[in-house]
Design an enzyme around this catalytic site. Structure first.
Site, PDB file in Angstrom:
ATOM      1  N   LYS A  10      46.313   1.868  -7.092  1.00 29.94           N
ATOM      2  CA  LYS A  10      47.058   0.761  -7.701  1.00 29.94           C
ATOM      3  C   LYS A  10      47.267   0.971  -9.208  1.00 29.94           C
ATOM      4  O   LYS A  10      46.614   1.818  -9.817  1.00 29.94           O
ATOM      5  CB  LYS A  10      46.318  -0.551  -7.394  1.00 29.94           C
ATOM      6  CG  LYS A  10      46.278  -0.869  -5.879  1.00 29.94           C
ATOM      7  CD  LYS A  10      45.692  -2.248  -5.608  1.00 29.94           C
ATOM      8  CE  LYS A  10      45.698  -2.568  -4.119  1.00 29.94           C
ATOM      9  NZ  LYS A  10      45.219  -3.948  -3.844  1.00 29.94           N
ATOM     10  N   TYR A  50      54.239  -6.156   0.811  1.00 36.45           N
ATOM     11  CA  TYR A  50      53.181  -7.141   1.052  1.00 36.45           C
ATOM     12  C   TYR A  50      53.691  -8.392   1.775  1.00 36.45           C
ATOM     13  O   TYR A  50      53.058  -9.447   1.707  1.00 36.45           O
ATOM     14  CB  TYR A  50      52.507  -7.530  -0.273  1.00 36.45           C
ATOM     15  CG  TYR A  50      51.438  -6.548  -0.717  1.00 36.45           C
ATOM     16  CD1 TYR A  50      50.257  -6.398   0.013  1.00 36.45           C
ATOM     17  CD2 TYR A  50      51.585  -5.790  -1.875  1.00 36.45           C
ATOM     18  CE1 TYR A  50      49.260  -5.517  -0.395  1.00 36.45           C
ATOM     19  CE2 TYR A  50      50.594  -4.898  -2.290  1.00 36.45           C
ATOM     20  CZ  TYR A  50      49.431  -4.783  -1.540  1.00 36.45           C
ATOM     21  OH  TYR A  50      48.443  -3.917  -1.953  1.00 36.45           O
ATOM     22  N   PHE A  58      48.038 -15.960  -3.606  1.00 36.27           N
ATOM     23  CA  PHE A  58      47.987 -14.848  -4.567  1.00 36.27           C
ATOM     24  C   PHE A  58      49.207 -13.925  -4.483  1.00 36.27           C
ATOM     25  O   PHE A  58      49.272 -12.925  -5.194  1.00 36.27           O
ATOM     26  CB  PHE A  58      46.700 -14.034  -4.374  1.00 36.27           C
ATOM     27  CG  PHE A  58      46.483 -13.512  -2.976  1.00 36.27           C
ATOM     28  CD1 PHE A  58      47.137 -12.369  -2.527  1.00 36.27           C
ATOM     29  CD2 PHE A  58      45.605 -14.149  -2.107  1.00 36.27           C
ATOM     30  CE1 PHE A  58      46.941 -11.883  -1.246  1.00 36.27           C
ATOM     31  CE2 PHE A  58      45.405 -13.673  -0.812  1.00 36.27           C
ATOM     32  CZ  PHE A  58      46.080 -12.533  -0.382  1.00 36.27           C
ATOM     33  N   ARG A  86      38.716   2.664   4.806  1.00 35.08           N
ATOM     34  CA  ARG A  86      38.274   1.305   4.461  1.00 35.08           C
ATOM     35  C   ARG A  86      36.804   1.328   4.020  1.00 35.08           C
ATOM     36  O   ARG A  86      36.414   0.589   3.122  1.00 35.08           O
ATOM     37  CB  ARG A  86      38.443   0.359   5.659  1.00 35.08           C
ATOM     38  CG  ARG A  86      39.876   0.164   6.150  1.00 35.08           C
ATOM     39  CD  ARG A  86      40.746  -0.706   5.293  1.00 35.08           C
ATOM     40  NE  ARG A  86      40.222  -2.015   5.032  1.00 35.08           N
ATOM     41  CZ  ARG A  86      40.929  -2.984   4.428  1.00 35.08           C
ATOM     42  NH1 ARG A  86      42.182  -2.780   4.042  1.00 35.08           N
ATOM     43  NH2 ARG A  86      40.387  -4.151   4.185  1.00 35.08           N
ATOM     44  N   THR A  92      37.300  -6.006  -0.261  1.00 33.19           N
ATOM     45  CA  THR A  92      38.448  -6.397  -1.101  1.00 33.19           C
ATOM     46  C   THR A  92      38.010  -6.823  -2.500  1.00 33.19           C
ATOM     47  O   THR A  92      38.625  -6.435  -3.498  1.00 33.19           O
ATOM     48  CB  THR A  92      39.202  -7.576  -0.420  1.00 33.19           C
ATOM     49  OG1 THR A  92      39.520  -7.190   0.924  1.00 33.19           O
ATOM     50  CG2 THR A  92      40.470  -7.920  -1.169  1.00 33.19           C
ATOM     51  N   ARG A 103      36.011   0.675  -4.792  1.00 33.74           N
ATOM     52  CA  ARG A 103      36.254  -0.626  -5.427  1.00 33.74           C
ATOM     53  C   ARG A 103      35.062  -1.086  -6.246  1.00 33.74           C
ATOM     54  O   ARG A 103      35.234  -1.701  -7.304  1.00 33.74           O
ATOM     55  CB  ARG A 103      36.643  -1.648  -4.355  1.00 33.74           C
ATOM     56  CG  ARG A 103      38.100  -1.461  -3.902  1.00 33.74           C
ATOM     57  CD  ARG A 103      38.409  -2.251  -2.673  1.00 33.74           C
ATOM     58  NE  ARG A 103      39.845  -2.450  -2.474  1.00 33.74           N
ATOM     59  CZ  ARG A 103      40.375  -2.978  -1.388  1.00 33.74           C
ATOM     60  NH1 ARG A 103      39.590  -3.371  -0.394  1.00 33.74           N
ATOM     61  NH2 ARG A 103      41.678  -3.127  -1.281  1.00 33.74           N
ATOM     62  N   HIS A 116      44.560   0.446  -2.186  1.00 31.11           N
ATOM     63  CA  HIS A 116      44.974  -0.194  -0.934  1.00 31.11           C
ATOM     64  C   HIS A 116      44.707   0.784   0.200  1.00 31.11           C
ATOM     65  O   HIS A 116      44.859   1.990   0.019  1.00 31.11           O
ATOM     66  CB  HIS A 116      46.476  -0.510  -0.963  1.00 31.11           C
ATOM     67  CG  HIS A 116      47.036  -0.860   0.392  1.00 31.11           C
ATOM     68  ND1 HIS A 116      46.989  -2.140   0.886  1.00 31.11           N
ATOM     69  CD2 HIS A 116      47.582  -0.089   1.369  1.00 31.11           C
ATOM     70  CE1 HIS A 116      47.505  -2.145   2.113  1.00 31.11           C
ATOM     71  NE2 HIS A 116      47.876  -0.914   2.427  1.00 31.11           N
ATOM     72  N   GLU A 127      53.276   0.981   7.346  1.00 33.80           N
ATOM     73  CA  GLU A 127      53.135   1.242   5.901  1.00 33.80           C
ATOM     74  C   GLU A 127      53.514   2.688   5.560  1.00 33.80           C
ATOM     75  O   GLU A 127      54.123   2.946   4.523  1.00 33.80           O
ATOM     76  CB  GLU A 127      51.698   0.949   5.461  1.00 33.80           C
ATOM     77  CG  GLU A 127      51.376  -0.546   5.517  1.00 33.80           C
ATOM     78  CD  GLU A 127      49.937  -0.863   5.132  1.00 33.80           C
ATOM     79  OE1 GLU A 127      49.142   0.058   4.854  1.00 33.80           O
ATOM     80  OE2 GLU A 127      49.608  -2.067   5.107  1.00 33.80           O
TER      81      GLU A 127
HETATM   82  P1  DAT Z   1      42.613  -5.521   1.477  1.00 33.32           P
HETATM   83  O1  DAT Z   1      43.373  -4.928   0.311  1.00 33.32           O
HETATM   84  O2  DAT Z   1      41.135  -5.281   1.361  1.00 33.32           O
HETATM   85  O3  DAT Z   1      43.174  -5.112   2.817  1.00 33.32           O
HETATM   86  P2  DAT Z   1      43.900  -8.101   1.901  1.00 33.32           P
HETATM   87  O4  DAT Z   1      44.817  -7.394   2.859  1.00 33.32           O
HETATM   88  O5  DAT Z   1      43.217  -9.341   2.376  1.00 33.32           O
HETATM   89  O6  DAT Z   1      42.756  -7.124   1.358  1.00 33.32           O
HETATM   90  O7  DAT Z   1      44.707  -8.487   0.594  1.00 33.32           O
HETATM   91  C1  DAT Z   1      45.663  -7.599   0.067  1.00 33.32           C
HETATM   92  C2  DAT Z   1      45.555  -7.593  -1.430  1.00 33.32           C
HETATM   93  O8  DAT Z   1      45.845  -8.884  -1.941  1.00 33.32           O
HETATM   94  C3  DAT Z   1      44.164  -7.264  -1.975  1.00 33.32           C
HETATM   95  O9  DAT Z   1      43.911  -5.880  -2.061  1.00 33.32           O
HETATM   96  C4  DAT Z   1      44.219  -7.902  -3.323  1.00 33.32           C
HETATM   97  C5  DAT Z   1      45.032  -9.154  -3.080  1.00 33.32           C
HETATM   98  N1  DAT Z   1      44.159 -10.296  -2.811  1.00 33.32           N
HETATM   99  C6  DAT Z   1      43.493 -10.587  -1.658  1.00 33.32           C
HETATM  100  N2  DAT Z   1      42.788 -11.704  -1.763  1.00 33.32           N
HETATM  101  C7  DAT Z   1      43.010 -12.159  -3.024  1.00 33.32           C
HETATM  102  C8  DAT Z   1      42.570 -13.296  -3.777  1.00 33.32           C
HETATM  103  N3  DAT Z   1      41.744 -14.197  -3.243  1.00 33.32           N
HETATM  104  N4  DAT Z   1      42.992 -13.422  -5.062  1.00 33.32           N
HETATM  105  C9  DAT Z   1      43.828 -12.516  -5.607  1.00 33.32           C
HETATM  106  N5  DAT Z   1      44.291 -11.432  -4.969  1.00 33.32           N
HETATM  107  C10 DAT Z   1      43.893 -11.256  -3.702  1.00 33.32           C
HETATM  108 MG    MG Z   2      45.012  -5.512   3.694  1.00 31.65          MG
END
Ligand code: DAT
Ligand code: MG
Length: 148
Positions: A10, A50, A58, A86, A92, A103, A116, A127
């Site tokens: 990122k 996304y 978010f 993962r 996350t 992370r 990601h 993707e």
């Molecule tokens: P991951 O990236 O672990 O698959 P995700 O698919 O739930 O997690 O979310 C995608 C992205 O969105 C994550 O990398 C960062 C952002 N994100 C997720 N939850 C968030 C939150 N509570 N506040 C801000 N950004 C968030």
């Molecule tokens: Mg995800």
């Protein structure tokens, strides 16, 4: 099973000069880079990538951040590549990620969490196709013939 997964380093991690460190983690985990691109997404492209999160609170912040600077997109291949990636990424929220994960080491917060990774075979296929044409991905034994 040998799988492919999509990885993104990122914007904040690229800006901090962490591409080499993070790619090293993938290779150390037995994940092979079979395609790589450095891109700067437009806000529209980030929103398309996304789209699954468009109803989340978010979404606006996430897509603004993901289009704020260059990213390194890659396809990783290996045994169980989706879950393996993962695992080495960590949770996350970097504060909750296990010690030694990418992370935990380099994520700043739940949004700027360095990397990601696809979460399932169907999302990985979608993707990967979002960023790469089939002939941009290396295949075992495949070699591009000279053109022109
Ligand atoms: P991951 O990236 O672990 O698959 P995700 O698919 O739930 O997690 O979310 C995608 C992205 O969105 C994550 O990398 C960062 C952002 N994100 C997720 N939850 C968030 C939150 N509570 N506040 C801000 N950004 C968030
Ligand atoms: Mg995800």
């Amino acid at each position: 099973m040998v799988e492919r997964t999509l990885s993104i380093i990122k914007p904040d991690a690229v800006a901090r000069g962490l591409i080499g460190e993070i790619l090293k983690r993938f290779e150390a985990a037995g994940l092979k880079l079979v395609a790589v691109k450095l891109l700067h997404l437009s806000p529209d492209q980030a929103r398309a990538f996304y789209a699954v999160h468009r109803e989340r609170p978010f979404f606006a912040g996430l897509t603004e951040y993901m289009s704020s600077g260059p990213i390194l997109v890659s396809v990783l291949e290996g045994e169980g590549a989706i879950s393996r990636n993962r695992e080495i990424m960590g949770a996350t929220d970097p504060a909750k990620a296990a010690a030694g994960t990418i992370r935990r080491e380099w994520g700043k917060d739940v949004e700027k969490n360095a990397v990601h990774g696809s979460d399932a075979p169907e999302t990985a296929a979608w993707e990967i196709a979002f960023f790469f044409k089939p002939d941009e991905i290396h295949r075992e034994g495949g070699r591009q013939e000279a053109r022109g």
